[in-house]
Design a protein around this motif. Structure first.
Motif, PDB file in Angstrom:
ATOM      1  N   ARG A 164      83.580  13.044  23.141  1.00  0.00           N
ATOM      2  CA  ARG A 164      84.266  12.604  21.927  1.00  0.00           C
ATOM      3  C   ARG A 164      85.747  12.981  21.908  1.00  0.00           C
ATOM      4  O   ARG A 164      86.601  12.143  21.588  1.00  0.00           O
ATOM      5  CB  ARG A 164      83.563  13.200  20.707  1.00  0.00           C
ATOM      6  CG  ARG A 164      84.129  12.736  19.370  1.00  0.00           C
ATOM      7  CD  ARG A 164      83.424  13.391  18.208  1.00  0.00           C
ATOM      8  NE  ARG A 164      83.915  12.904  16.933  1.00  0.00           N
ATOM      9  CZ  ARG A 164      83.462  11.819  16.320  1.00  0.00           C
ATOM     10  NH1 ARG A 164      82.478  11.124  16.865  1.00  0.00           N
ATOM     11  NH2 ARG A 164      83.961  11.432  15.168  1.00  0.00           N
ATOM     12  N   LEU A 168      88.976  10.388  21.768  1.00  0.00           N
ATOM     13  CA  LEU A 168      89.956  10.369  20.680  1.00  0.00           C
ATOM     14  C   LEU A 168      91.377  10.445  21.223  1.00  0.00           C
ATOM     15  O   LEU A 168      92.274   9.712  20.777  1.00  0.00           O
ATOM     16  CB  LEU A 168      89.692  11.536  19.721  1.00  0.00           C
ATOM     17  CG  LEU A 168      88.465  11.402  18.809  1.00  0.00           C
ATOM     18  CD1 LEU A 168      88.189  12.713  18.097  1.00  0.00           C
ATOM     19  CD2 LEU A 168      88.678  10.279  17.791  1.00  0.00           C
ATOM     20  N   LEU A 171      92.184   7.083  23.236  1.00  0.00           N
ATOM     21  CA  LEU A 171      92.273   5.876  22.412  1.00  0.00           C
ATOM     22  C   LEU A 171      93.425   5.926  21.415  1.00  0.00           C
ATOM     23  O   LEU A 171      93.849   4.892  20.897  1.00  0.00           O
ATOM     24  CB  LEU A 171      90.953   5.658  21.667  1.00  0.00           C
ATOM     25  CG  LEU A 171      89.712   5.477  22.557  1.00  0.00           C
ATOM     26  CD1 LEU A 171      88.472   5.245  21.706  1.00  0.00           C
ATOM     27  CD2 LEU A 171      89.907   4.329  23.543  1.00  0.00           C
ATOM     28  N   SER A 172      93.939   7.115  21.141  1.00  0.00           N
ATOM     29  CA  SER A 172      95.050   7.238  20.185  1.00  0.00           C
ATOM     30  C   SER A 172      96.329   6.617  20.725  1.00  0.00           C
ATOM     31  O   SER A 172      97.251   6.320  19.957  1.00  0.00           O
ATOM     32  CB  SER A 172      95.291   8.711  19.839  1.00  0.00           C
ATOM     33  OG  SER A 172      95.737   9.427  20.986  1.00  0.00           O
ATOM     34  N   ASP A 194      81.871   5.454  16.505  1.00  0.00           N
ATOM     35  CA  ASP A 194      82.950   6.028  15.697  1.00  0.00           C
ATOM     36  C   ASP A 194      84.329   5.642  16.221  1.00  0.00           C
ATOM     37  O   ASP A 194      85.312   5.687  15.479  1.00  0.00           O
ATOM     38  CB  ASP A 194      82.832   7.561  15.665  1.00  0.00           C
ATOM     39  CG  ASP A 194      81.652   8.026  14.819  1.00  0.00           C
ATOM     40  OD1 ASP A 194      81.113   7.208  14.054  1.00  0.00           O
ATOM     41  OD2 ASP A 194      81.271   9.206  14.932  1.00  0.00           O
ATOM     42  N   MET A 195      84.417   5.276  17.502  1.00  0.00           N
ATOM     43  CA  MET A 195      85.703   4.931  18.104  1.00  0.00           C
ATOM     44  C   MET A 195      86.149   3.507  17.771  1.00  0.00           C
ATOM     45  O   MET A 195      87.309   3.152  17.949  1.00  0.00           O
ATOM     46  CB  MET A 195      85.642   5.075  19.634  1.00  0.00           C
ATOM     47  CG  MET A 195      85.331   6.472  20.130  1.00  0.00           C
ATOM     48  SD  MET A 195      86.555   7.695  19.620  1.00  0.00           S
ATOM     49  CE  MET A 195      85.477   8.931  18.890  1.00  0.00           C
ATOM     50  N   GLU A 197      86.743   1.757  15.034  1.00  0.00           N
ATOM     51  CA  GLU A 197      87.839   1.573  14.072  1.00  0.00           C
ATOM     52  C   GLU A 197      89.174   2.013  14.647  1.00  0.00           C
ATOM     53  O   GLU A 197      90.208   1.385  14.396  1.00  0.00           O
ATOM     54  CB  GLU A 197      87.527   2.346  12.783  1.00  0.00           C
ATOM     55  CG  GLU A 197      86.337   1.812  12.010  1.00  0.00           C
ATOM     56  CD  GLU A 197      86.481   0.332  11.681  1.00  0.00           C
ATOM     57  OE1 GLU A 197      87.606  -0.096  11.340  1.00  0.00           O
ATOM     58  OE2 GLU A 197      85.484  -0.404  11.791  1.00  0.00           O
ATOM     59  N   LEU A 198      89.165   3.103  15.432  1.00  0.00           N
ATOM     60  CA  LEU A 198      90.395   3.577  16.059  1.00  0.00           C
ATOM     61  C   LEU A 198      90.920   2.545  17.048  1.00  0.00           C
ATOM     62  O   LEU A 198      92.129   2.304  17.132  1.00  0.00           O
ATOM     63  CB  LEU A 198      90.141   4.914  16.769  1.00  0.00           C
ATOM     64  CG  LEU A 198      91.321   5.539  17.523  1.00  0.00           C
ATOM     65  CD1 LEU A 198      92.503   5.765  16.593  1.00  0.00           C
ATOM     66  CD2 LEU A 198      90.883   6.844  18.184  1.00  0.00           C
ATOM     67  N   ILE A 199      90.016   1.921  17.782  1.00  0.00           N
ATOM     68  CA  ILE A 199      90.406   0.898  18.754  1.00  0.00           C
ATOM     69  C   ILE A 199      91.050  -0.291  18.045  1.00  0.00           C
ATOM     70  O   ILE A 199      92.110  -0.780  18.454  1.00  0.00           O
ATOM     71  CB  ILE A 199      89.168   0.433  19.559  1.00  0.00           C
ATOM     72  CG1 ILE A 199      88.638   1.589  20.414  1.00  0.00           C
ATOM     73  CG2 ILE A 199      89.513  -0.766  20.436  1.00  0.00           C
ATOM     74  CD1 ILE A 199      87.279   1.320  21.029  1.00  0.00           C
ATOM     75  N   SER A 201      92.425  -0.351  15.057  1.00  0.00           N
ATOM     76  CA  SER A 201      93.666   0.019  14.374  1.00  0.00           C
ATOM     77  C   SER A 201      94.854   0.027  15.325  1.00  0.00           C
ATOM     78  O   SER A 201      96.006  -0.102  14.898  1.00  0.00           O
ATOM     79  CB  SER A 201      93.519   1.399  13.717  1.00  0.00           C
ATOM     80  OG  SER A 201      93.394   2.421  14.699  1.00  0.00           O
ATOM     81  N   ASN A 202      94.578   0.169  16.622  1.00  0.00           N
ATOM     82  CA  ASN A 202      95.649   0.152  17.622  1.00  0.00           C
ATOM     83  C   ASN A 202      95.781  -1.211  18.304  1.00  0.00           C
ATOM     84  O   ASN A 202      96.445  -1.331  19.336  1.00  0.00           O
ATOM     85  CB  ASN A 202      95.409   1.237  18.677  1.00  0.00           C
ATOM     86  CG  ASN A 202      95.660   2.623  18.126  1.00  0.00           C
ATOM     87  OD1 ASN A 202      96.447   2.801  17.201  1.00  0.00           O
ATOM     88  ND2 ASN A 202      94.980   3.619  18.666  1.00  0.00           N
TER      89      ASN A 202
END
Length: 313
Positions: A164, A168, A171-172, A194-195, A197-199, A201-202
């Protein structure tokens, strides 16, 4: 009615939610459907009996008995059967037979499930990506290792993460044009989900290689469907992992054709690096030549394909 009803079901794209559930059950194990009545199939698929009847009518059968008759003929002709898991009392021959039979069923199911249009889209986004990030966990991780190694051999910037915290951090720093490929036998790994949404958003693209109708398939931008849905209470996931591996090789094969010209200038460097990693005697002529910088005036060079992308920047 078409000769191969399984192919018709697999290739049908305009299915309702109930019909997709039925299609998944039937394609996964057509032999088991033959031994059920309409109530049993409806209960197992989580749909109503009228939904089963309408599904049969959609594919040319007058009802469920007629549908089973056509399916039975096909199952018999293709020698498909329900594959039992290895159990106490099996002989060595039984073990070998069950494993091989399971592999055959998985390969056949993967072939039926392949959506060529979706596969083409995945190949396009991967082949044109500046950066490829691969996510996996558990028993699917060896597929990610194989995929990353193959992509590095093709000269692509490709990296893999399983925990995890590393996910993070990696992917940031995603950006528009990057691709994330998630391999999952279950499609419900909590960290990978969980990843998502982060993906997004970028502005990166998430490709899910996982079972259809799984939580990961709902979050992914593009989906390659594996042959089976894995029960997380059962550790026998060999068939699904084989399906994931086949799908990963399809992506690699497509990328080799799609970007072969653009990456050809890196071939000698990659081969030289590969030789250094093994106990391989490198001849003097194999030594990496000095790099000579060329002045680029921005013009198209004679003989250079105009579709070639300079993806080094």
């Amino acid at each position: 009615m078409a000769i191969n009803i399984l192919d018709r079901i697999a290739n049908e794209t305009e299915l309702t939610k109930s019909e997709r559930k039925l299609a998944s059950i039937i394609l996964k194990n057509p032999a088991s459907v033959i031994n059920e009545n309409i109530a049993q199939l409806a209960k197992r698929a989580g749909v109503s009996e009228p939904s089963v009847f309408r599904f049969c009518k959609r594919f040319g059968a007058e009802g469920f008995p007629a549908f089973k008759l056509v399916l039975s003929s096909l199952v018999s002709s293709q020698n498909l059967k329900k594959i039992e898991s290895v159990k106490q009392g099996d002989t060595v021959g039984d073990i070998a037979s069950k494993v091989i039979d399971g592999a055959k069923v998985s390969v056949s199911a993967t072939e039926r499930n392949v959506d060529e249009a979706m596969l083409a889209r995945v190949i396009d986004v991967v082949s044109q990506s500046h950066r490829i990030v691969v996510l996996s966990q558990g028993l699917s991780s060896f597929i990610a290792v194989d995929f990353v190694t193959r992509m590095l051999n093709l000269g692509f910037a490709c990296e893999s993460y399983t925990d995890r915290n590393s996910m993070l951090l990696a992917l940031s720093t995603l950006r528009l044009g990057d691709v994330v490929i998630a391999f999952s036998s279950t499609g419900c790994n909590r960290d990978i989900l969980d990843m998502a949404e982060l993906i997004k958003s970028n502005s990166a693209c998430l490709v899910g290689v996982c079972p259809d109708d799984s939580k990961l398939s709902e979050k992914a931008d593009l989906i390659l469907k594996s042959s089976d849905t894995v029960d997380i209470t059962n550790d026998s996931v060999f068939s699904n992992r084989l399906s994931l591996l086949l799908l990963s090789q399809m992506i690699i094969g497509g990328v080799m054709l799609r970007r072969g010209i653009a990456i050809s200038d890196l071939k000698d460097k990659v081969v030289h690096a590969r030789k250094k990693a093994y106990a391989y005697e490198i001849a003097p002529e194999d030594e990496e030549p000095p790099v000579q910088e060329e002045v680029d005036d921005g013009s198209i060079k004679p003989g250079a394909p105009i579709t070639t992308l300079d993806w080094r920047y």
